[in-house]
Design a protein around this motif. Structure first.
Motif, mmCIF file in Angstrom:
data_model
loop_
_atom_site.group_PDB
_atom_site.id
_atom_site.type_symbol
_atom_site.label_atom_id
_atom_site.label_comp_id
_atom_site.label_asym_id
_atom_site.label_seq_id
_atom_site.Cartn_x
_atom_site.Cartn_y
_atom_site.Cartn_z
ATOM 1 N N ARG A 10 0.834 -1.217 0.000
ATOM 2 C CA ARG A 10 0.000 0.000 0.000
ATOM 3 C C ARG A 10 0.862 1.258 0.000
ATOM 4 O O ARG A 10 0.516 2.245 -0.634
ATOM 5 C CB ARG A 10 -0.929 0.014 1.220
ATOM 6 C CG ARG A 10 -2.056 -0.980 1.076
ATOM 7 C CD ARG A 10 -2.922 -0.994 2.322
ATOM 8 N NE ARG A 10 -3.595 -2.277 2.402
ATOM 9 C CZ ARG A 10 -4.151 -2.781 3.490
ATOM 10 N NH1 ARG A 10 -4.124 -2.101 4.619
ATOM 11 N NH2 ARG A 10 -4.736 -3.952 3.459
ATOM 12 N N ARG A 11 1.981 1.212 0.710
ATOM 13 C CA ARG A 11 2.857 2.400 0.718
ATOM 14 C C ARG A 11 3.533 2.573 -0.638
ATOM 15 O O ARG A 11 3.702 3.691 -1.119
ATOM 16 C CB ARG A 11 3.926 2.273 1.817
ATOM 17 C CG ARG A 11 3.399 2.451 3.217
ATOM 18 C CD ARG A 11 4.533 2.684 4.213
ATOM 19 N NE ARG A 11 5.525 1.621 4.219
ATOM 20 C CZ ARG A 11 5.414 0.483 4.912
ATOM 21 N NH1 ARG A 11 4.358 0.262 5.656
ATOM 22 N NH2 ARG A 11 6.366 -0.427 4.864
ATOM 23 N N GLN A 38 -0.438 4.996 -2.219
ATOM 24 C CA GLN A 38 -0.349 6.319 -1.587
ATOM 25 C C GLN A 38 -0.630 6.304 -0.078
ATOM 26 O O GLN A 38 -1.132 7.275 0.472
ATOM 27 C CB GLN A 38 -1.294 7.305 -2.278
ATOM 28 C CG GLN A 38 -0.814 7.594 -3.678
ATOM 29 C CD GLN A 38 -1.795 8.408 -4.483
ATOM 30 O OE1 GLN A 38 -2.943 8.589 -4.072
ATOM 31 N NE2 GLN A 38 -1.352 8.897 -5.606
ATOM 32 N N SER A 39 -0.345 5.161 0.535
ATOM 33 C CA SER A 39 -0.519 5.101 1.988
ATOM 34 C C SER A 39 0.826 5.423 2.644
ATOM 35 O O SER A 39 1.880 5.264 2.024
ATOM 36 C CB SER A 39 -0.955 3.692 2.374
ATOM 37 O OG SER A 39 -0.725 3.464 3.732
ATOM 38 N N SER A 40 0.769 5.874 3.890
ATOM 39 C CA SER A 40 2.035 6.070 4.595
ATOM 40 C C SER A 40 2.042 5.252 5.889
ATOM 41 O O SER A 40 2.903 5.408 6.741
ATOM 42 C CB SER A 40 2.244 7.557 4.903
ATOM 43 O OG SER A 40 1.140 8.015 5.649
ATOM 44 N N GLU A 41 1.034 4.373 6.027
ATOM 45 C CA GLU A 41 0.903 3.613 7.279
ATOM 46 C C GLU A 41 2.025 2.586 7.438
ATOM 47 O O GLU A 41 2.258 1.760 6.543
ATOM 48 C CB GLU A 41 -0.463 2.900 7.312
ATOM 49 C CG GLU A 41 -0.751 2.305 8.677
ATOM 50 C CD GLU A 41 -2.043 1.492 8.713
ATOM 51 O OE1 GLU A 41 -2.842 1.570 7.741
ATOM 52 O OE2 GLU A 41 -2.232 0.771 9.700
#
Ligand code: FAD
Ligand code: NDP
Length: 495
Positions: free
Chosen positions: A370-371, A375-378
């Motif tokens: 996802r990162r 566009q996730s930063s989790e």
């Protein structure tokens, strides 16, 4: 277009031209290549494909020294959690048969367990999972390559089939998820020649018979537990403490229960030699450090459960500059699972300082994808990960042991709540509940934040995962309901 593609594939197969082809096109073939199709690798690859990215997974199983091999899915599916939990279930059913008579069931005596029936059923189920993983990769358009992967350069992976056929693939991002394999104590004469590991146990066609399990951690105690439960004469040889790293009061209760259940323990003993007798039995010699004596016994099977080593040897990591810990051999990663080489990541058992557990490998793989593409930063949160040891009486925990809490905060600053309880189902069955126990480790200060929760009893895995959610999401912030929480837990178990 198809002709162009075929020409490109032909070119890629020609030694010396591969890198030129990529340089000319200026683009890597895949957005993501994952080396290792286990818990972490498959989760990462499938998640990346959901974002419409071009993904490939290489998975290759090197047969164990005893020649055991298996399919796609990695350790958990083939030689870990799944067959272990199913064989643990086989053992629990044996105990349930005894209980059943108290509840009115007539069961012809003596009851007998047939290893080959259990093993065949478990192995068939595992094979169905192997197939399921292949289908899922196909459905998600992830290219599966049954090849051993190694690095040629930081963007290029060389895949080699069992027959020696080579494929070269290039990728923008590469994830290493090659897991680990059981260690052999090769300094012990006969260890490699005559011993097996958990890689073999689950695939044995015939019963292992009288078994010596060496080691005293998860793998050892879980395997010894189910072997005892299905009626085999089982001994654990333990050189130091059981379940190192776990709360030692709880670990003692686990082994105490195992002893009452029939598992034999050789404490503070270490093996020195394994020899094959004419009878085909294995004669094991060991040192008893308490008595200073040398002792021997013979077994049908000797299983080493002395830890696992990361599977990095053939990856060629030094050439491309991926740093590993020189002591453990594991890959050094940062909080985003990045290695020392940009665009190369590592997840799961291969990484330094992470728990060696399937749910963490899966979650880390998904979050990484996802990162990278969503566009996730989790980031993956590795704190307060619950875990369960599937011994005959299960032990589940989350957070710190009493020892670790005392070390972190000082023993004067922690408060520990204890409770024995009797599970309702033990009453009619007249089962001994001496080791059914729970313990909560808290900070002493006014809020009494929960640092660790420990639980031994039936279905500990299911119990602890719910409470872990509570501890992670809200209970760690609450204090006034602390006692109610413990009372509720106790009440839930006995009613
Ligand atoms: P793995 O699942 O080991 O996958 C790595 C894959 O990469 C393997 O298929 C390997 O063959 C392949 N590979 C290696 N090198 C290469 C290469 N060069 N090229 C291509 N492929 C390669 N965890 C739990 O959470 N709960 C449990 O109950 C539990 N029980 C366990 C019981 C046992 C007996 C064992 C041994 C482990 C258990 N674990 C359990 C741990 C769990 O299995 C691992 O933490 C998990 O499988 C790690 O996943 P991974 O993706 O890092 O690696
Ligand atoms: P561990 O590294 O946790 O334990 C190894 C054990 O072997 C220790 O008891 C160690 O003793 C002993 N040992 C090491 N070398 C020797 C030797 N030469 N002679 C005798 N004993 C020796 O390994 P495991 O294989 O049990 O587990 C690996 C990982 O797999 C775990 O950390 C866990 O994360 C995962 N796993 C998870 C499970 C679950 O979730 N239920 C189940 C099984 C595995 P000492 O303490 O003295 O060093």
């Amino acid at each position: 277009m198809a002709a162009l593609w075929r020409r490109r594939e032909r070119l890629l197969r020609m030694p010396g031209l591969r890198l030129t082809v990529r340089a000319l096109s200026g683009k890597n073939e895949y957005d993501l290549v994952v080396i290792g199709g286990g818990s972490g690798g498959l989760a990462c690859a499938k998640e990346a494909a959901q974002f419409g990215r071009k993904v490939a997974v290489l998975d290759y199983v090197e047969p164990s020294p005893q020649g055991t091999k298996w399919g796609l899915g990695g350790t958990c599916v083939n030689v870990g959690c799944i067959p272990k939990k199913l064989m643990h279930q086989a053992a629990l059913l044996g105990s349930a048969l005894k209980d059943a008579q108290h509840y009115g069931w007539s069961i012809a005596q003596p009851v007998h367990h047939t290893w080959s029936v259990m093993a065949q059923a478990v192995q068939n189920y595992v094979k169905s999972l192997n197939w399921g993983h292949r289908v899922q990769l196909q459905d998600k358009k992830v290219k599966y390559l049954n090849m051993r992967g190694s690095f040629s350069d930081p963007h290029t992976v060389r895949g080699l089939t069992k027959a020696g056929k080579e494929t070269i693939i290039t990728a923008e991002n590469i994830v290493i998820a090659t897991g680990g394999r059981p260690k052999y104590p090769t300094h012990i004469a006969g260890a490699l020649e005559y011993g097996i590991t958990s890689d073999d146990l689950f695939w044995l066609k015939e019963s292992p018979g009288k078994t010596l399990v060496v080691g005293a951690s998860y793998v050892s105690l879980e395997c010894a537990g189910f072997l005892t439960g299905i009626g085999l004469d089982t001994t654990v040889m333990m050189r130091s403490i059981p379940l190192r790293g776990f709360d030692q009061q709880m670990a003692s209760l686990v082994t105490e229960h195992m002893e009452s259940y029939g598992t034999k323990f050789l404490k503070r003993c270490f093996p020195t030699k394994v020899e094959k007798l004419k009878s085909n039995r294995l004669k094991v010699t060991w040192k008893n450090t308490d008595l200073g004596t040398e002792e021997t016994d013979s077994f049908d099977t000797v299983m080493w459960a002395v830890g696992r080593a990361p599977d990095t040897e053939t990856l060629n990591l030094e050439t491309i500059g991926v740093k590993t810990n020189s002591e453990t051999g594991k890959i050094i990663v940062d909080a985003s699972e990045a290695t020392s080489v940009p665009h190369i990541y590592a997840i799961g058992d291969i990484t330094e300082g992470r728990p060696e557990l399937t749910p963490t490998a899966i979650a880390a793989g998904k979050l990484l994808a996802r990162r990278l593409f969503g566009q996730s930063s989790e980031l993956m949160d590795y704190d307060n990960v619950p875990t369960t040891v599937f011994t005959p009486l299960e032990y589940g925990c989350v957070g710190l042991s009493e020892e670790a809490a005392a070390q972190c905060y000082g023993s004067d600053n922690i408060e520990v709540y204890h409770a024995y309880y009797k599970p309702l189902e033990f009453t009619v069955a007249e089962r001994d509940a001496s080791q059914c126990y729970m313990k909560m480790v808290c900070l002493r200060e006014s809020e009494q934040r929960i640092l660790g929760l420990h639980f031994i009893g039936p279905n500990a895995g299911e119990v602890i995962q719910g409470f872990a959610l509570g501890i992670n999401r809200c209970f760690s912030k609450l204090s006034k309901d602390l006692h109610d929480f413990l009372v509720l837990l106790e009440y839930k178990l006995t009613m």
